[in-house]
Write an enzyme that holds these catalytic residues in place. Structure first.
Site, mmCIF file in Angstrom:
data_model
loop_
_atom_site.group_PDB
_atom_site.id
_atom_site.type_symbol
_atom_site.label_atom_id
_atom_site.label_comp_id
_atom_site.label_asym_id
_atom_site.label_seq_id
_atom_site.Cartn_x
_atom_site.Cartn_y
_atom_site.Cartn_z
ATOM 1 N N GLU A 282 0.837 -1.201 0.000
ATOM 2 C CA GLU A 282 0.000 0.000 0.000
ATOM 3 C C GLU A 282 0.869 1.246 0.000
ATOM 4 O O GLU A 282 1.704 1.438 0.897
ATOM 5 C CB GLU A 282 -0.919 0.021 1.222
ATOM 6 N N LYS A 414 -7.802 -15.621 16.197
ATOM 7 C CA LYS A 414 -8.047 -15.249 14.785
ATOM 8 C C LYS A 414 -9.507 -14.894 14.516
ATOM 9 O O LYS A 414 -10.004 -15.102 13.404
ATOM 10 C CB LYS A 414 -7.600 -16.373 13.849
ATOM 11 N N ASP A 490 2.162 -14.346 12.651
ATOM 12 C CA ASP A 490 1.015 -14.942 11.981
ATOM 13 C C ASP A 490 0.104 -13.815 11.496
ATOM 14 O O ASP A 490 -0.531 -13.143 12.312
ATOM 15 C CB ASP A 490 0.256 -15.858 12.948
ATOM 16 N N HIS A 588 -2.719 10.647 -1.361
ATOM 17 C CA HIS A 588 -2.830 9.344 -2.020
ATOM 18 C C HIS A 588 -2.741 9.482 -3.536
ATOM 19 O O HIS A 588 -2.173 8.624 -4.204
ATOM 20 C CB HIS A 588 -4.144 8.657 -1.613
#
Length: 603
Positions: A282, A414, A490, A588
């Site tokens: 990004e 998770k 993770d 951006h």
């Protein structure tokens, strides 16, 4: 599933392993077993009245079932102070059955073992595929359906083999190869690719069969291209240590994905400077975080405090009645029993230390949330082992307990969950900084009142309107994911690790800005998993938290969690300033878009 006896080995000269694989690849599905000897040596076990596998199953089942029965009988006798020599009719029958099945198994395997040496040729150079196996499972050799448009081209030694997207070329060789003969090594790889495509060799077994992880990945890659009919030319193959991921990080690799790593910083945190690695695709993310680090540095730095450190695992167990479930709940939550449970829990690891047990009941089902410290490891496997020890220990007093699962989602791993937001999981950290009015104006290009108002309406009220769970922030997940990928964490645990509430307040008579982030469940480690890979290990080394701390076990992982919170603080400060100043879209468009003229490229 067709189960057949493996024929005895030939007495002639040994067959080359490649020739053997070629014969297998060209054989039909109905003739998987080749007769390699005109006069096979008979065995005593071949004269059994029942099929071999059925006879073995009967006696194996009999042996283990009666052994299990006798062990339970002896345990009950010991508990009831009954002499072991007092035998009932069922005990005698069980003992006789145990002896009979043991004699059969000993005789059967003893005879086969001796005969295997008698019938073995003197020059024994057998390939692993022809070793003394007892059964051939045709289920593992089922043919696979291939796309009609895929041509059987040989494997390319280049790191990026390409497939033709058009119709297959005209071929004249039996294997459908339209090229001059290849060297022996390429021919061997070609045969292996064909065997994987046809299903004769399972793709997952290439590493163990070849002993070369890079070659296994190359062969698997070519097989995938042929099976799917699509090219993997953009996925790099060379330049990666596939041995380092074998059996621990990734199965059946065909390449690796490249993610650029940028550096934000220096981040001045607790008096120390850190260059924070961030792996992301990004645009503006690293630049924005870097601007936040600059503002924090110019204002004297940030302070990070670790609040809690405990990984959790919560099994779910079921009882015949809710009364029995509550009995176990009261037993586990009784402080008098904690020392005993901790002793049982901690025996599986040098670093696992039980901290607490929290129970929640739903009818006859009991959810038990164990929390423990795990040193410098993230600790999921460590806490799971300790939980298993406790469950085994509880069976003696709660024999009617049925363990449904080692994880019952009360952990919670998770998944967004209020229990992690309230109780915490992993490392709980709060990080704060006071940004001077001058820095807010010159570096962040906004004002203190504008930031305070935006934070209240966006991060607090706006998230409440949306019904957010732990999402009272601007983009904490952005920074957490980037640091996680760079340091071998993770990535899926970004879900709960990104729980964050960002607070902003005007201080010093409204001139300066106090900003803080509170993150109750940052799940990180500096040993195990992806942290030991070369790239990720280098990023950990850059932060000074590589591996386990010998002086203070767990300090490296705790420091990493604090750095993550500090990076989130910088990211929150910069993004909120860009929004308050109305620069988000402009920045951006400037930094997150390619400068190439797309219209000219299209023409």
């Amino acid at each position: 599933m067709d189960v057949r006896r493996r024929p005895p080995k030939p007495s002639g000269p040994p067959t080359n392993s490649l020739d053997h694989q070629q014969n297998k690849g060209s054989s039909s599905a109905s003739a998987r077993v080749l007769d390699r000897s005109p006069s096979p040596t008979p065995k005593a076990s071949d004269a059994l009245p029942l099929p071999l596998y059925l006879t073995n199953c009967i006696f194996f089942t009999l042996f283990f079932s009666v052994a299990y029965y006798l062990l339970h009988r002896w345990r009950d006798k010991i508990r009831n102070s009954t002499p072991l020599q007092v035998l009932t009719l069922s005990d005698l029958a069980a003992i006789l059955s145990l002896i009979a099945s043991f004699i059969y198994l000993l005789g059967f395997f003893g005879i086969d073992f001796v005969q295997s040496f008698i019938a073995r040729p003197s020059n024994d150079h057998w390939d692993v595929d022809v070793e003394d196996e007892r059964f051939i499972l045709d289920e593992d050799r089922r043919p696979r359906r291939l796309p009609s448009v895929v041509s059987a081209t040989p494997i390319s030694p280049s790191p990026a083999p390409k497939l033709m997207e058009g119709p297959p070329p005209t071929t004249t060789t039996p294997l459908g190869i339209s090229h001059p003969p290849c060297p022996k090594e390429e021919e061997a790889d070609e045969e292996l690719v064909n065997s994987v495509v046809s299903g004769d060799i399972p793709s997952y077994s290439l590493e163990s069969t070849l002993g070369d992880c890079l070659r296994a990945a190359s062969i698997r890659r070519e097989a995938v291209q042929r099976i799917t009919g699509r090219s993997l030319s953009g996925l790099p193959l060379d330049g990666f240590d596939y041995d380092s991921i074998l059996g621990q990080c990734c199965e059946m690799p065909v390449g690796y994905v490249q993610i650029p790593v940028g550096i934000a910083g220096p981040l001045l945190l607790n008096g120390c400077e850190y260059s924070v690695p961030m792996a992301t695709t990004e645009g503006c993310l690293v630049a924005s975080t870097n601007r936040g680090c600059k503002a924090i540095y110019a204002s004297g730095g940030a302070t990070g405090i670790l609040l809690r450190d405990g990984m959790t695992r919560a099994p779910v167990v079921r009882f015949p009645t809710a009364k029995r479930a509550t009995d176990l709940k009261f037993f586990l939550e009784d402080p008098l029993n904690f020392d005993t449970l901790a002793l049982v829990f901690n025996k599986s690891s040098r670093f696992a230390r039980l901290q607490g047990i929290q129970c929640s009941i739903a009818g006859k089902n009991l959810y038990i949330r164990f929390s423990c410290s795990t040193g410098d490891a993230m600790g999921m496997n460590m806490v799971s082992k300790g939980v298993q020890n406790v469950l085994d220990f509880l069976r003696s007093d709660f024999c009617d307990m049925d363990v449904i699962g080692i994880s019952g989602n009360f952990c919670s791993d998770k998944k967004p969950a209020a229990v992690n937001w309230i109780e915490g999981r992993g490392k709980s950290v709060v990080c704060e900084a006071t940004i001077s009015e001058e820095v807010v104006n010159k570096v962040l290009k906004t004002t203190v009142p504008a930031l305070v108002e935006l934070n209240m309406l966006k991060n607090l009220a706006g998230s409440a309107v949306a019904g957010a769970l732990g999402g009272f922030n601007a983009h904490a997940a952005n920074i957490v994911s980037a640091v996680f990928i760079a340091t071998g964490q993770d990535p899926a645990q970004n879900i709960e690790s990104s729980h964050c509430i960002t607070m902003m307040e005007a201080v010093n008579n409204g001139k300066d800005l106090h900003i803080s982030v509170t993150m109750p469940s940052i799940e990180v480690g500096t040993v195990g998993g992806g942290t030991q890979l070369a790239s990720q290990s280098a990023c950990l080394n850059l932060l000074g938290v590589k591996g386990a701390s010998k002086e203070s076990p767990g300090s490296n992982a705790r420091l990493l969690a604090t750095i993550v919170a500090g990076a989130v603080l910088a990211g929150e400060l910069s993004l909120m300033s860009a929004i308050a100043a109305g620069q988000l879209v402009k920045s951006h468009m400037k930094y997150n878009r390619s400068s190439r003229d797309v219209t000219k490229i299209a023409s």
